[in-house]
Enzyme design. Sequence first.
Site, PDB file in Angstrom:
ATOM      1  N   ARG A  86       0.764  -1.181  -0.110  1.00  0.00           N
ATOM      2  CA  ARG A  86      -0.141  -0.213  -0.170  1.00  0.00           C
ATOM      3  C   ARG A  86       0.836   1.168  -0.048  1.00  0.00           C
ATOM      4  O   ARG A  86       1.965   1.275   0.524  1.00  0.00           O
ATOM      5  CB  ARG A  86      -0.943   0.196   1.148  1.00  0.00           C
ATOM      6  CG  ARG A  86      -1.917  -1.045   1.184  1.00  0.00           C
ATOM      7  CD  ARG A  86      -3.032  -0.821   2.487  1.00  0.00           C
ATOM      8  NE  ARG A  86      -2.423  -1.246   3.685  1.00  0.00           N
ATOM      9  CZ  ARG A  86      -1.779  -0.553   4.485  1.00  0.00           C
ATOM     10  NH1 ARG A  86      -1.914   0.772   4.363  1.00  0.00           N
ATOM     11  NH2 ARG A  86      -1.227  -0.911   5.594  1.00  0.00           N
ATOM     12  N   TYR A 225      -1.339  -3.512  -6.659  1.00  0.00           N
ATOM     13  CA  TYR A 225      -1.238  -4.239  -5.791  1.00  0.00           C
ATOM     14  C   TYR A 225      -2.517  -4.195  -5.108  1.00  0.00           C
ATOM     15  O   TYR A 225      -3.235  -3.254  -4.950  1.00  0.00           O
ATOM     16  CB  TYR A 225      -0.025  -3.503  -4.765  1.00  0.00           C
ATOM     17  CG  TYR A 225      -0.459  -4.204  -3.376  1.00  0.00           C
ATOM     18  CD1 TYR A 225       0.197  -5.303  -3.163  1.00  0.00           C
ATOM     19  CD2 TYR A 225      -0.777  -3.478  -2.264  1.00  0.00           C
ATOM     20  CE1 TYR A 225       0.340  -5.750  -1.764  1.00  0.00           C
ATOM     21  CE2 TYR A 225      -0.916  -3.888  -1.326  1.00  0.00           C
ATOM     22  CZ  TYR A 225      -0.368  -5.204  -0.801  1.00  0.00           C
ATOM     23  OH  TYR A 225      -0.278  -5.640   0.488  1.00  0.00           O
ATOM     24  N   LYS A 234      -9.639  -2.211   1.391  1.00  0.00           N
ATOM     25  CA  LYS A 234      -9.274  -1.103   2.243  1.00  0.00           C
ATOM     26  C   LYS A 234     -10.048   0.276   2.140  1.00  0.00           C
ATOM     27  O   LYS A 234     -10.361   1.288   2.883  1.00  0.00           O
ATOM     28  CB  LYS A 234      -7.646  -0.827   2.318  1.00  0.00           C
ATOM     29  CG  LYS A 234      -6.746  -1.827   2.683  1.00  0.00           C
ATOM     30  CD  LYS A 234      -7.242  -2.465   3.988  1.00  0.00           C
ATOM     31  CE  LYS A 234      -6.020  -3.489   4.545  1.00  0.00           C
ATOM     32  NZ  LYS A 234      -6.482  -3.932   5.767  1.00  0.00           N
ATOM     33  N   HIS A 254     -10.807  -2.231  11.174  1.00  0.00           N
ATOM     34  CA  HIS A 254      -9.859  -3.091  10.889  1.00  0.00           C
ATOM     35  C   HIS A 254      -9.704  -4.176  11.787  1.00  0.00           C
ATOM     36  O   HIS A 254      -8.817  -4.073  12.697  1.00  0.00           O
ATOM     37  CB  HIS A 254      -8.456  -2.278  10.597  1.00  0.00           C
ATOM     38  CG  HIS A 254      -7.375  -2.608   9.961  1.00  0.00           C
ATOM     39  ND1 HIS A 254      -6.165  -2.412  10.297  1.00  0.00           N
ATOM     40  CD2 HIS A 254      -7.353  -3.755   9.158  1.00  0.00           C
ATOM     41  CE1 HIS A 254      -5.367  -3.094   9.309  1.00  0.00           C
ATOM     42  NE2 HIS A 254      -6.075  -4.120   8.731  1.00  0.00           N
ATOM     43  N   SER A 276      -1.316  -3.811  10.595  1.00  0.00           N
ATOM     44  CA  SER A 276      -1.136  -4.747   9.633  1.00  0.00           C
ATOM     45  C   SER A 276       0.275  -5.727  10.085  1.00  0.00           C
ATOM     46  O   SER A 276       1.270  -5.325  10.456  1.00  0.00           O
ATOM     47  CB  SER A 276      -0.691  -3.810   8.326  1.00  0.00           C
ATOM     48  OG  SER A 276      -1.733  -3.145   7.898  1.00  0.00           O
ATOM     49  N   ALA A 277       0.011  -6.625   9.523  1.00  0.00           N
ATOM     50  CA  ALA A 277       1.063  -7.891   9.757  1.00  0.00           C
ATOM     51  C   ALA A 277       1.557  -7.961  11.114  1.00  0.00           C
ATOM     52  O   ALA A 277       2.537  -8.131  11.365  1.00  0.00           O
ATOM     53  CB  ALA A 277       2.081  -7.664   8.746  1.00  0.00           C
ATOM     54  N   LYS A 280      -2.538 -11.034  12.991  1.00  0.00           N
ATOM     55  CA  LYS A 280      -4.029 -10.897  13.028  1.00  0.00           C
ATOM     56  C   LYS A 280      -4.642 -12.118  12.446  1.00  0.00           C
ATOM     57  O   LYS A 280      -5.680 -12.822  13.047  1.00  0.00           O
ATOM     58  CB  LYS A 280      -4.657  -9.695  12.483  1.00  0.00           C
ATOM     59  CG  LYS A 280      -6.019  -9.422  12.802  1.00  0.00           C
ATOM     60  CD  LYS A 280      -6.225  -7.755  12.441  1.00  0.00           C
ATOM     61  CE  LYS A 280      -5.948  -7.438  11.001  1.00  0.00           C
ATOM     62  NZ  LYS A 280      -6.886  -6.625  10.249  1.00  0.00           N
ATOM     63  N   THR A 281      -4.059 -12.506  11.475  1.00  0.00           N
ATOM     64  CA  THR A 281      -4.557 -13.717  10.540  1.00  0.00           C
ATOM     65  C   THR A 281      -4.388 -14.918  11.318  1.00  0.00           C
ATOM     66  O   THR A 281      -5.100 -15.858  11.396  1.00  0.00           O
ATOM     67  CB  THR A 281      -3.853 -13.909   9.005  1.00  0.00           C
ATOM     68  OG1 THR A 281      -4.339 -12.433   8.335  1.00  0.00           O
ATOM     69  CG2 THR A 281      -4.432 -15.035   8.189  1.00  0.00           C
ATOM     70  N   ASN A 282      -3.100 -14.951  11.841  1.00  0.00           N
ATOM     71  CA  ASN A 282      -2.784 -16.256  12.818  1.00  0.00           C
ATOM     72  C   ASN A 282      -3.765 -16.273  14.015  1.00  0.00           C
ATOM     73  O   ASN A 282      -4.196 -17.241  14.358  1.00  0.00           O
ATOM     74  CB  ASN A 282      -1.378 -16.166  13.377  1.00  0.00           C
ATOM     75  CG  ASN A 282      -0.358 -16.082  12.409  1.00  0.00           C
ATOM     76  OD1 ASN A 282      -0.695 -16.763  11.277  1.00  0.00           O
ATOM     77  ND2 ASN A 282       1.026 -15.675  12.722  1.00  0.00           N
ATOM     78  N   ASN A 391       6.266  -8.615   1.998  1.00  0.00           N
ATOM     79  CA  ASN A 391       4.757  -8.357   1.883  1.00  0.00           C
ATOM     80  C   ASN A 391       4.223  -9.335   0.760  1.00  0.00           C
ATOM     81  O   ASN A 391       2.972  -8.951   0.366  1.00  0.00           O
ATOM     82  CB  ASN A 391       4.557  -6.988   1.779  1.00  0.00           C
ATOM     83  CG  ASN A 391       2.954  -6.520   2.047  1.00  0.00           C
ATOM     84  OD1 ASN A 391       2.396  -7.197   2.795  1.00  0.00           O
ATOM     85  ND2 ASN A 391       2.529  -5.697   1.260  1.00  0.00           N
ATOM     86  N   ARG A 393       1.848 -12.180  -0.787  1.00  0.00           N
ATOM     87  CA  ARG A 393       0.312 -12.372  -0.415  1.00  0.00           C
ATOM     88  C   ARG A 393      -0.237 -13.483  -0.988  1.00  0.00           C
ATOM     89  O   ARG A 393       0.114 -14.048  -2.060  1.00  0.00           O
ATOM     90  CB  ARG A 393      -0.425 -11.069  -0.590  1.00  0.00           C
ATOM     91  CG  ARG A 393      -0.197  -9.946  -0.247  1.00  0.00           C
ATOM     92  CD  ARG A 393      -0.438 -10.031   1.216  1.00  0.00           C
ATOM     93  NE  ARG A 393       0.116  -8.598   2.017  1.00  0.00           N
ATOM     94  CZ  ARG A 393      -0.735  -8.063   2.801  1.00  0.00           C
ATOM     95  NH1 ARG A 393      -1.928  -8.363   3.308  1.00  0.00           N
ATOM     96  NH2 ARG A 393      -0.287  -6.985   3.457  1.00  0.00           N
ATOM     97  N   PHE A 520       1.267 -17.541  19.103  1.00  0.00           N
ATOM     98  CA  PHE A 520       0.437 -18.453  18.209  1.00  0.00           C
ATOM     99  C   PHE A 520      -0.477 -19.138  19.016  1.00  0.00           C
ATOM    100  O   PHE A 520      -1.397 -18.579  19.740  1.00  0.00           O
ATOM    101  CB  PHE A 520       1.452 -19.413  17.492  1.00  0.00           C
ATOM    102  CG  PHE A 520       2.350 -18.671  16.710  1.00  0.00           C
ATOM    103  CD1 PHE A 520       2.000 -17.814  15.396  1.00  0.00           C
ATOM    104  CD2 PHE A 520       3.673 -18.536  17.031  1.00  0.00           C
ATOM    105  CE1 PHE A 520       2.705 -17.185  14.790  1.00  0.00           C
ATOM    106  CE2 PHE A 520       4.647 -17.862  16.267  1.00  0.00           C
ATOM    107  CZ  PHE A 520       4.210 -17.144  15.059  1.00  0.00           C
ATOM    108  N   GLY A 521      -0.571 -20.577  18.671  1.00  0.00           N
ATOM    109  CA  GLY A 521      -1.606 -21.500  19.491  1.00  0.00           C
ATOM    110  C   GLY A 521      -1.685 -21.266  20.899  1.00  0.00           C
ATOM    111  O   GLY A 521      -2.820 -21.512  21.571  1.00  0.00           O
ATOM    112  N   ASP A 522      -0.632 -20.781  21.570  1.00  0.00           N
ATOM    113  CA  ASP A 522      -0.637 -20.410  22.821  1.00  0.00           C
ATOM    114  C   ASP A 522      -1.124 -19.334  23.480  1.00  0.00           C
ATOM    115  O   ASP A 522      -1.436 -19.089  24.599  1.00  0.00           O
ATOM    116  CB  ASP A 522       0.880 -20.599  23.558  1.00  0.00           C
ATOM    117  CG  ASP A 522       1.620 -22.062  23.855  1.00  0.00           C
ATOM    118  OD1 ASP A 522       0.736 -22.852  24.172  1.00  0.00           O
ATOM    119  OD2 ASP A 522       2.585 -22.053  23.307  1.00  0.00           O
TER     120      ASP A 522
END
Length: 614
Positions: A86, A225, A234, A254, A276-277, A280-282, A391, A393, A520-522
């Site tokens: 971006r 992009y 966005k 967001h 960003s990064a 959040k996705t994890n 970055n 994707r 992560f999972g913890d």
Amino acid sequence: MTIIADSPNTASAANVPPTTRADLFEWVHGVANLTKPARIEWVDGSLAEKHRLIDEMVEAGTLITLNSELRPNSYLARSHQDDVARVESRTFICSESEKDAGPTNNWADPDEMRSTLSGLFTESMRGRTMYVIPFLMGPVGSPVTRVGVEITDSPYVVVSMGVMTRIGRTALDVIEEGAPWVRALHSVGAPLDRGEQDVEWPCNPTKYICHFPETREIWSFGSAYGGNALLGKKAFALRIASAMARDEGWLAEHMMLVRITSPEGQVAHIAAAFPSACGKTNFAMMRPTLPGWQVETLGDDIVWMWVDENGLLRAINPEAGFFGVAPGTSDSTNPVAMQTLWGNTVFTNVALTDDGDVWWEGMTKEKPAHLVDWTGQDWTPDSGVPAAHPNSRFTVAIDQCPTAAAEWADPRGVVVDAIVFGGRRSHTMPLVTEARSWAHGVYLGATMASERTAAAEGTLGELRRDPFAMAPFTGYNVGDHWDHWLSIGERLRVSGRFPRIFHVNWFRRGEGGRFLWPGFGDNVRVVKWMMDRLAGTVSGIDSPVGLLPKLGDLELHGLDLAADDAAEILSVDSAEIERDARDAQSLLTLVGETTPDVLWRENSDTIDRCREDS
Ligand code: OXD
Ligand code: MN
């Protein structure tokens, strides 16, 4: 797909557009007259259309077909080397009044910007196809679902929008029923002369990503992009939608959205905002390490929330796909994402393996001996540069996600029980803290900060205040955004069912710079504490930044965490918090008269508490 005309000037009666809305037809016609494409196509969202566009892009070299045995129906795109993220410095909010854009946005006068853009868009689609994509943000029938139309000259954008949003007939039907729609105009800004050979990733060194909140319009020029070109994301779902939400009394944020189920069957929905990064996705796809816990995914990037007739805060994910950061994603960090990416995925700027699959830094412990890197060059572990762009994707549909909750597309949305803010902070902020009140939570959201990552331009590592993780995404004055959050709190008073607000920091470092928390999972251990707080089974320890878990209340069983580290990560140093609160004053001051008094009060209360504490 309806093909209207070979040239905008030769539209004939036989080529009637699939809409009866004069405003839509006139806009499309007007854009065609300005940009002079070779042809116009109305996108219907069918599979046949998608396959045809993909075939054309493979033929043109824009997409590389991956090995179908390893990664069926999947493709790799390599962008231009200067079109990888971006471009916040080229992103503008063109509100009538400069004050409405606020001090954290780039403002431009709407008339002047329209004239600049009209110049840039003049004949910008020459020699290309102009695609008209009706798209829906949210499931049909939700009170906050909204519709838009993106015009683009990029087939990559058409295919990606088809993954990220609901495109074609469904969206057009909503427009036909009379819904207001957002105009989203995009051009890569690379006209083609007759006979000229196209490049694989057309774009333009001049870039403008412009938003006109009053007229609900987007103009994006020069970049293909995702964050600049997939205008449903966005540009619409955050910048324009946040302005709509302010006017109409809801929230466009967001955030990711998950449903958590405990082994005892306690269920909660959590919406979480991270810059960003920052994982959040994890979080959205977490595979909990504690037995019996379940995390289901409703969204990974954007949440739209409204107060329902019973005074409850409800949420939907307006998107239909994930546009996630690839590097760092692996079977150990995010196995759910790895499974989601089994096929039907478009990758951008990752590396290509010798057997025709993809690879990125962090995907495997051992690096492959040879790759073709994201720039198309041969690569070996000795090359000294990343093989995938930091970055890079993946673009993939949510319904491929094995942990997608069935309700992800339910127009009624889900009731939000907890809101989480977080950032990447090497020190100062503890692992988790609970806000003392809605206003304190809004203060924590307003002043949250993170060390910069690769998702946008800028110096890596630098601390950046990123209010509500919306710094580059609020389509109006940030102070009014804070005030809007406070007003939502007033509306929640009706039911008294306030979601609890937490702040987390998975990234605190100890001696020698090592991370103190496994993450992560913890992270489910922290979520468990939140759930216990929701259930009222644990109390917290008062601190200057909110309530902290008692060491014994955080489930640490089975974790390889030294007692000192556990104590450190839950600790708050009053002097550090005071320094941080004083630092946050520059943001409150910058925002000036639009900063709500309540937030100044929360700031001075924080400092007072630090003083009492020390
Ligand atoms: C994103 C971002 O791409 O926040 O989601 O930059
Ligand atoms: Mn994002």
